[in-house]
Design a protein around this motif. Structure first.
Motif: not given
Length: 509
Positions: A37-44, A87-88, A159-163, A170-177
């Motif tokens: 709930f909340g649409g694109t703006c809030l959730t992704r 995520w908050q 490996p690829y991802t979208t928003s 696919a939220w990473p556990d550390k920043p991309y390199k």
């Protein structure tokens, strides 16, 4: 058995503005939402990305603080804290979900809604099975869009991802390199800025001959220089015909659109964001007389009507300016006209010549009105004024000098004959706030109703068009501020949005 409602809304982003207005009138409502709930703006979309953009901006400010006379060490990225903050905001969707489940006169259908007729729908429920058929005299479509995934040979092998996935599984556990971003519009440029600030090697591949192709050309050239100054490698005017695995990463082949030359570039991951496509393909519109254009968007008129009377479309799905503030603006118009307007003379209608656009890069790019090229193409004789950050005391205080490599300036376009404001564009810190005064000025004055998609017209709309309605946008009246867009999410909202407090006080009175 068919269940009847007064109002059905499909989507839970800006659609909530309409829903809440209908519920305040005591109407029976149905809400359909297949995801968070909340649409694109809030959730992704704009909200979680701006949490990250702001952290990225601060990293650059700390690194550049030496030119202000401050000595600071290399900042350290605490990814755990950044993740918690992102995520908050995303998890506010859970509270929103629970809020609507408790609303009176509202049935919440969690699943994918689709039309069975012009005014009838069913829902493929997330829990399995289907709902009963439902209907309403007023149906509002706010289902938005999703990332356009290009046809790249071998994409399913790397490996690829979208928003959508990035702010999800696919939220990473550390920043991309090491990442290749495909797409040089607002989304691609923002993510390239984020990834680079957090330490990644970033290569940005753009199909167009320039970045931010909808912005003024000078802004496109300036942000190209600024991104390259930040260490981002940018490839313009490129196709992406194929990709193949290379170790744990990939090799992307890019083809120059001018000379067909091929170049291979390597990375750990592809981040795909070359634009969006509509979610209309889930609605089974073939069962209705609701028309779409060749790309699947649902055309609407100045009252957000579709080709079926009583069915309205707004936000990303109508294909006009995919911004949350524009969706809110349209939803406000629908809520006002259908549930709040005092009489026919109090009707509102949409205009799209003054939709602000902001790209939250390093630094921001902000546009409203005509670009210089558009003004000339429209037949205007133009005068153009420019002012650089370094030419102001505050700009100097921020560290800008005449020999600064980073570009930061504002550009004003006016009609040479009568001085009419035609467009305002800025690149620099808080550029989004710089355009707001002009945006309010350009919205002020008598605003006549101008038909959009003339073939779409209910009998009521035909009457309004014939009546030649004019909306008095007095610059001294709160109503004018209320009906002017504010780019979201920018600090301009802090100065403009106190009208929500005033409205709440009126509701309590």
């Amino acid at each position: 058995m068919m269940k009847k409602y007064d109002v059905i809304v499909i989507g839970s982003g800006s659609a909530n503005i309409i829903l809440e207005a209908a519920l305040k009138k005591g109407l029976s409502c149905a809400q359909i939402e297949r995801g968070k709930f909340g649409g694109t703006c809030l959730t992704r979309g704009c909200i979680p990305t701006k949490v990250m953009v702001t952290a990225a901006d601060r990293l650059y400010e700390i690194r550049d603080s030496g030119k202000l006379g401050l000595e600071a060490g290399e900042p350290r990225v605490n990814w755990e804290v950044i993740s918690q903050r992102v995520w908050q905001k995303i998890d506010e969707s859970k509270d929103l979900h629970q809020f609507y489940l408790k609303e009176k006169n509202l049935d919440v259908y969690e699943g994918e809604g689709y039309f069975t007729g012009d005014h009838t729908l069913k829902v493929r429920l997330n829990t399995g099975g289907e709902s009963e058929e439902i209907t309403a005299p007023k149906i509002y479509i706010g289902v938005g869009g999703r990332t356009k995934v290009p046809d790249i040979e071998g994409l399913d092998q790397v490996p690829y991802t979208t928003s959508e996935d990035y702010f999800g599984p696919a939220w990473p556990d550390k920043p991309y390199k090491d990442v290749i971003v495909i797409g040089g519009g607002a989304i691609g440029c923002e993510f390239a800025h984020i990834f680079r600030a957090f330490g990644a090697k970033v290569q940005l591949v753009q199909h167009n001959v320039r970045l931010l192709p909808k912005s003024d050309e000078e802004m496109s050239a300036a942000i190209l220089d600024n991104l390259r100054l930040d260490g981002i490698t940018v490839y313009l005017n490129k196709k992406t015909p194929r990709v193949k695995p290379k170790g744990d990463g990939l090799t992307l082949t890019i083809r120059d659109r001018a000379d067909d030359s091929l170049t291979d570039i390597d990375a750990d991951l592809l981040f795909i964001c070359p634009g969006i496509v509509p979610n209309s393909d889930s609605l089974a519109l073939e069962n209705t007389h609701i028309e779409t254009n060749s790309r699947g968007w649902i055309p609407t008129n100045e009252f957000l009507e579709t080709s079926v009377e009583g069915v309205y479309a707004f936000g990303d799905i109508n294909g006009l300016h995919q911004f949350r503030h524009k969706a809110n603006y349209e939803a406000d118009i629908l809520a006002h006209n259908h549930f709040l307007a005092e009489d026919d003379q109090d009707r509102r209608w949409a205009r799209y010549d003054l939709v602000p656009a902001v790209t939250y890069t390093h630094p921001e790019v902000a546009d409203v009105g005509l670009t210089e090229a558009q003004a000339l193409e429209a037949g205007h004789q133009v005068r153009v004024g420019r002012w650089h950050y370094y030419e102001t005391a505050k700009g100097f205080a921020l560290g800008y000098k005449p020999d600064s490599q980073a570009k930061a300036f504002a550009k004003l376009i006016v009609d040479a004959q009568d001085g009419t404001l035609l467009g305002v564009h800025a690149i620099g810190p808080y550029a989004s706030a710089l355009i707001q005064p002009y945006l309010n000025l350009m919205n002020a004055g008598d605003t006549p109703l101008e038909a959009i998609n003339e073939a779409i017209a209910s009998p009521e709309t035909e009457q309004f068009r014939a009546a030649g309605l004019v909306r008095d946008m007095d610059p001294h009246k709160l109503r004018t501020v209320r009906e002017t867009m504010v780019p979201h999410p920018s600090l301009s909202e802090v100065g403009i949005w106190p009208y929500y407090d005033l409205e709440a006080q009126e509701d309590q009175a």
